[in-house]
Scaffold this active site. Sequence first.
Site, PDB file in Angstrom:
ATOM      1  N   SER A   1       0.877  -1.183   0.000  1.00 39.42           N
ATOM      2  CA  SER A   1       0.000   0.000   0.000  1.00 39.42           C
ATOM      3  C   SER A   1       0.907   1.224   0.000  1.00 39.42           C
ATOM      4  O   SER A   1       2.098   1.109   0.342  1.00 39.42           O
ATOM      5  CB  SER A   1      -0.844  -0.021   1.280  1.00 39.42           C
ATOM      6  OG  SER A   1      -1.475   1.230   1.498  1.00 39.42           O
TER       7      SER A   1
ATOM      8  N   TYR B   1      -2.053  -1.230  10.415  1.00 37.74           N
ATOM      9  CA  TYR B   1      -2.012  -1.350   8.950  1.00 37.74           C
ATOM     10  C   TYR B   1      -0.688  -0.813   8.406  1.00 37.74           C
ATOM     11  O   TYR B   1      -0.029  -1.449   7.578  1.00 37.74           O
ATOM     12  CB  TYR B   1      -3.201  -0.580   8.373  1.00 37.74           C
ATOM     13  CG  TYR B   1      -3.458  -0.773   6.903  1.00 37.74           C
ATOM     14  CD1 TYR B   1      -4.221  -1.850   6.437  1.00 37.74           C
ATOM     15  CD2 TYR B   1      -2.960   0.123   5.965  1.00 37.74           C
ATOM     16  CE1 TYR B   1      -4.475  -2.016   5.081  1.00 37.74           C
ATOM     17  CE2 TYR B   1      -3.208  -0.029   4.608  1.00 37.74           C
ATOM     18  CZ  TYR B   1      -3.969  -1.105   4.176  1.00 37.74           C
ATOM     19  OH  TYR B   1      -4.226  -1.267   2.829  1.00 37.74           O
TER      20      TYR B   1
HETATM   21  P1  NAD Z   1     -11.424  -6.224  -0.031  1.00 37.29           P
HETATM   22  O1  NAD Z   1     -12.029  -6.121   1.316  1.00 37.29           O
HETATM   23  O2  NAD Z   1     -12.242  -5.922  -1.247  1.00 37.29           O
HETATM   24  O3  NAD Z   1     -10.771  -7.658  -0.254  1.00 37.29           O
HETATM   25  C1  NAD Z   1     -10.025  -8.296   0.743  1.00 37.29           C
HETATM   26  C2  NAD Z   1      -9.937  -9.755   0.399  1.00 37.29           C
HETATM   27  O4  NAD Z   1      -9.210 -10.409   1.462  1.00 37.29           O
HETATM   28  C3  NAD Z   1     -11.306 -10.444   0.331  1.00 37.29           C
HETATM   29  O5  NAD Z   1     -11.278 -11.425  -0.676  1.00 37.29           O
HETATM   30  C4  NAD Z   1     -11.426 -11.083   1.720  1.00 37.29           C
HETATM   31  O6  NAD Z   1     -12.304 -12.200   1.735  1.00 37.29           O
HETATM   32  C5  NAD Z   1      -9.989 -11.493   1.928  1.00 37.29           C
HETATM   33  N1  NAD Z   1      -9.678 -11.756   3.338  1.00 37.29           N
HETATM   34  C6  NAD Z   1      -9.843 -10.960   4.423  1.00 37.29           C
HETATM   35  N2  NAD Z   1      -9.449 -11.598   5.535  1.00 37.29           N
HETATM   36  C7  NAD Z   1      -9.013 -12.831   5.135  1.00 37.29           C
HETATM   37  C8  NAD Z   1      -8.488 -13.963   5.821  1.00 37.29           C
HETATM   38  N3  NAD Z   1      -8.321 -13.974   7.139  1.00 37.29           N
HETATM   39  N4  NAD Z   1      -8.171 -15.048   5.084  1.00 37.29           N
HETATM   40  C9  NAD Z   1      -8.355 -15.071   3.743  1.00 37.29           C
HETATM   41  N5  NAD Z   1      -8.844 -14.027   3.050  1.00 37.29           N
HETATM   42  C10 NAD Z   1      -9.171 -12.929   3.744  1.00 37.29           C
HETATM   43  O7  NAD Z   1     -10.143  -5.269   0.036  1.00 37.29           O
HETATM   44  P2  NAD Z   1      -9.147  -4.699  -1.075  1.00 37.29           P
HETATM   45  O8  NAD Z   1      -9.245  -3.223  -0.997  1.00 37.29           O
HETATM   46  O9  NAD Z   1      -9.308  -5.392  -2.387  1.00 37.29           O
HETATM   47  O10 NAD Z   1      -7.756  -5.090  -0.416  1.00 37.29           O
HETATM   48  C11 NAD Z   1      -6.877  -6.042  -0.956  1.00 37.29           C
HETATM   49  C12 NAD Z   1      -5.459  -5.692  -0.544  1.00 37.29           C
HETATM   50  O11 NAD Z   1      -5.115  -4.420  -1.085  1.00 37.29           O
HETATM   51  C13 NAD Z   1      -5.263  -5.584   0.973  1.00 37.29           C
HETATM   52  O12 NAD Z   1      -4.021  -6.140   1.335  1.00 37.29           O
HETATM   53  C14 NAD Z   1      -5.269  -4.088   1.198  1.00 37.29           C
HETATM   54  O13 NAD Z   1      -4.551  -3.733   2.343  1.00 37.29           O
HETATM   55  C15 NAD Z   1      -4.586  -3.609  -0.068  1.00 37.29           C
HETATM   56  N6  NAD Z   1      -4.818  -2.190  -0.376  1.00 37.29           N
HETATM   57  C16 NAD Z   1      -6.070  -1.715  -0.594  1.00 37.29           C
HETATM   58  C17 NAD Z   1      -6.238  -0.376  -0.900  1.00 37.29           C
HETATM   59  C18 NAD Z   1      -7.585   0.220  -1.171  1.00 37.29           C
HETATM   60  O14 NAD Z   1      -7.663   1.458  -1.289  1.00 37.29           O
HETATM   61  N7  NAD Z   1      -8.639  -0.535  -1.287  1.00 37.29           N
HETATM   62  C19 NAD Z   1      -5.128   0.461  -0.981  1.00 37.29           C
HETATM   63  C20 NAD Z   1      -3.873  -0.067  -0.750  1.00 37.29           C
HETATM   64  C21 NAD Z   1      -3.728  -1.404  -0.462  1.00 37.29           C
END
Ligand code: NAD
Length: 256
Positions: free
Chosen positions: A138, A151
């Site tokens: 991130s 985080y």
């Molecule tokens: P999201 O909530 O849409 O997806 C998260 C995914 O992780 C889902 O498939 C969920 O089921 C899975 N998950 C959660 N806990 C779990 C566990 N214990 N075991 C297995 N699977 C699990 O979120 P996202 O925004 O797509 O995030 C995905 C990644 O991207 C994360 O690592 C997040 O930190 C990172 N990220 C997101 C953003 C953003 O703005 N959305 C920005 C930077 C980084």
Amino acid sequence: MLANKTALVTGSTSGIGLGIAKALARQGANILLNGFGDAQGPQAEISALGARVAYHGADMSKPSEIEDMMQFAAAQFGRVDILVNNAGIQHVARVESFPVDKWDAILAINLSSAFHATRLALPAMQAANWGRIINVASVHGLVGSSEKSAYVAAKHGVVGLTKVTALENATSGVTCNAICPGWVLTPLVQKQVDAKAVAMGLSNDEAKRQLLGEKEPSMQFTTPEELGELAVFFCSPAANNVRGVAWNMDGGWVAQ
Ligand code: NAD
């Protein structure tokens, strides 16, 4: 480009993980999905792209379930060639009131899971002298924001793990790099938009504009599709010597 390769994307039932899984599937990779919630819809979306797809519901906070998933991957597809460590959660609170159980869960899911999946995937990649490990960190792997201690700590840890994994395999065909998105409008961020809308009495659209305006000069969300194409680049021959980078795709967030 990725025919006969297998990609395991953790946390791919939703958001960024699903976007990356679809981009890799379009390149011909077999896909192993993981994550909570509905898995049938995402599996059907990947199948429709012509890729072989399977699903394992390992809870990424549990090392024994991650081991089980890696054995399942080997049984289904032979080995994992591309590992995308993407599963993640968020919780927002100041350090002095941060719930201890949330701290532990964020460290386990956002950081330790990447270590476990990486250590279990590496031997087969090293034996094949080809592998791609892509860690979804991130902008919070590069800079901090208030109320996100667990985080930010976990994501900085992921960037560190990325560098060491890249260095330890630097003379081989196994690379490891991190992707550092800014705001992406997934369920993880929509929760933060909703909280802002309630706290400040704003509409959904106004809350989104405020969220972007605080951090992201482009005033645009990065999309899972754009992040998927960056993952495809990391898997391409052009990226053979891209090792240990933390590549932000963030509308200028960390350029400030
Ligand atoms: P999201 O909530 O849409 O997806 C998260 C995914 O992780 C889902 O498939 C969920 O089921 C899975 N998950 C959660 N806990 C779990 C566990 N214990 N075991 C297995 N699977 C699990 O979120 P996202 O925004 O797509 O995030 C995905 C990644 O991207 C994360 O690592 C997040 O930190 C990172 N990220 C997101 C953003 C953003 O703005 N959305 C920005 C930077 C980084």
